[in-house]
Design an enzyme around this catalytic site. Structure first.
Site: not given
Length: 316
Positions: A45, A131, A165
Site C-alpha cells: 500500500e 480505496k 488494507c
C-alpha cells in the site's frame, strides 16, 4: 496442471521522494521477475507517494496548524498523477518483462489524494482501484473511491483483483469482488498485526481464491530527518513491521509471513486448486442463497460537477 508464480514484495517506500520510490519499485519488480521468475508481483500500500506512519499533520479536532498544512503540501507534491510519468514508467517495465504487477500508490487528482492500487501487465497500464474507505486518520489525507474503480483484470490464466488494507474487512466489498470471479486476491497493506494473518487466511477460505498480501517494512531511519513520528526518533524504531504472506484457496500459508526485514516472497500457485476449493464452497455461486440475500453494487462514477469539463471524478 496450470501454474503461476506469484511474488509479494515487502519493502520500505521512500516518503516524500517519489523519484526514489519509483526507482525502488522498478528494481523490486525486475528482481521478482528475473530472479524469482514471478509472473504476478504485488507491492505494498502507498508504495509510490508513501505511507506517513506516525505523523499527525498538526490535526486536532476543530483545528489545523500551519506546519501541518505544509506537511500535507509535501505529501500532495509526492503523490502521482494517473496517467502520468510514474505510471508510464511502470507500464513500460511490465511490457518489457511480460509480467503483471499491482502497485500501491497515492494518486493526486486536483486537491484530493486517493490511496490506489495500480494494475499493469504485458499490455502496459490496465487500470486502478481507489480505496473506498480510508481508515481513521487516513481520512484527513485521502478521499473516498467510488464503485467505478472496482476492476478485475484477466491475465489469461487467472483474474486479479485488489482490496487495500482495511477494505479487506468490508464483507459487502468482498462479496462484490467474489462475484467478479477473483482468483488472485491482492491485498496491499500496512497492517502488521498478527490478526492480519487470520484475515488473509479467512478471505482465502471465504473467497476460495489465492491471497497475495504485500506489506511495508519501514524503520524510522528510512524517513526524512526533519519528521518526528509518534513512535519516536530512534533510528531503528520499526514503524511498519511487515507480515507479507501468500495463502492458498483452502487457507494454507504458502509463503511467509515475513517479519523483521525486507524481502520478496514467492510461491508457485497450482491454479487447479481454485476448482478443487470451490467444489464444496462458492460464496456467490452454489453456496449462495439469492432467494434470501441480494447485494446491489453501484459501479457508476460519483461526480460533484458534471458537464463542466473538469478533472474531478473521471471514473478511471
Amino acid at each position: 496442471m496450470t501454474t503461476l508464480t506469484a511474488a509479494v514484495v515487502q519493502a520500505a517506500a521512500p516518503l516524500f521522494d517519489t523519484p526514489a520510490a519509483l526507482v525502488r519499485a522498478e528494481e523490486l519488480i525486475r528482481e521478482a521477475v528475473t530472479t524469482h521468475r514471478a509472473e504476478v508481483v504485488v507491492l505494498p500500500e502507498a508504495f509510490l507517494g508513501g505511507y506517513p506512519k506516525g505523523l499527525d499533520f498538526g490535526i486536532t479536532v476543530g483545528s489545523r496548524t500551519p506546519a501541518g498544512r505544509e506537511l500535507f503540501r509535501r505529501y500532495h507534491a509526492a503523490a502521482v498523477d494517473v496517467p502520468g510519468p510514474e505510471a508510464d514508467a511502470l507500464a513500460g517495465l511490465t511490457r518489457e518483462l511480460g509480467c503483471h504487477a499491482v502497485v500501491g500508490a497515492v494518486e493526486r487528482q486536483g486537491g484530493t489524494l486517493y490511496c490506489v492500487a495500480l494494475f499493469f501487465g504485458p499490455d502496459g497500464y490496465l487500470g486502478l482501484h481507489r480505496k473506498l474507505m480510508p481508515t481513521a486518520a487516513e481520512r484527513y489525507l485521502w478521499g473516498q473511491g467510488d464503485g467505478s474503480t472496482l476492476p478485475v483484470v484477466d491475465t489469461g490464466t487467472a483474474r486479479l483483483g485488489a482490496a487495500i488494507c482495511w477494505e479487506n474487512y468490508m464483507p459487502l466489498f468482498r462479496t462484490a469482488m467474489y462475484a467478479k470471479g477473483v482468483d488472485l486476491w491482492c491485498a496491499p497493506t500496512v497492517d502488521d498485526r498478527d490478526a492480519w494473518q487470520a484475515t488473509m487466511r479467512h478471505i482465502a477460505l471465504e473467497g476460495r481464491c489465492f491471497v497475495l498480501s504485500a506489506n511495508q517494512y519501514l524503520r524510522r531511519d528510512a524517513l526524512p530527518a526533519d519528521l518526528h513520528p509518534v513512535q519516536g526518533d530512534a533510528p531503528g524504531t520499526v514503524l511498519i513491521g511487515g507480515g507479507s504472506v501468500i495463502v492458498s484457496p483452502l487457507g494454507e500459508v504458502l509463503a511467509g509471513p515475513l517479519r523483521d526485514g525486507e524481502g520478496i516472497l514467492t510461491a508457485e500457485l497450482d491454479l487447479d486448486d481454485l476448482a478443487r476449493a470451490r467444489f464444496d464452497f462458492d460464496p456467490t455461486g452454489h453456496y449462495a442463497r439469492p432467494d434470501i440475500f441480494t447485494l446491489r453494487v453501484d459501479e457508476s462514477a460519483r461526480t460533484t460537477v458534471t458537464g463542466a469539463g473538469g478533472p474531478a471524478g473521471d471514473g478511471r
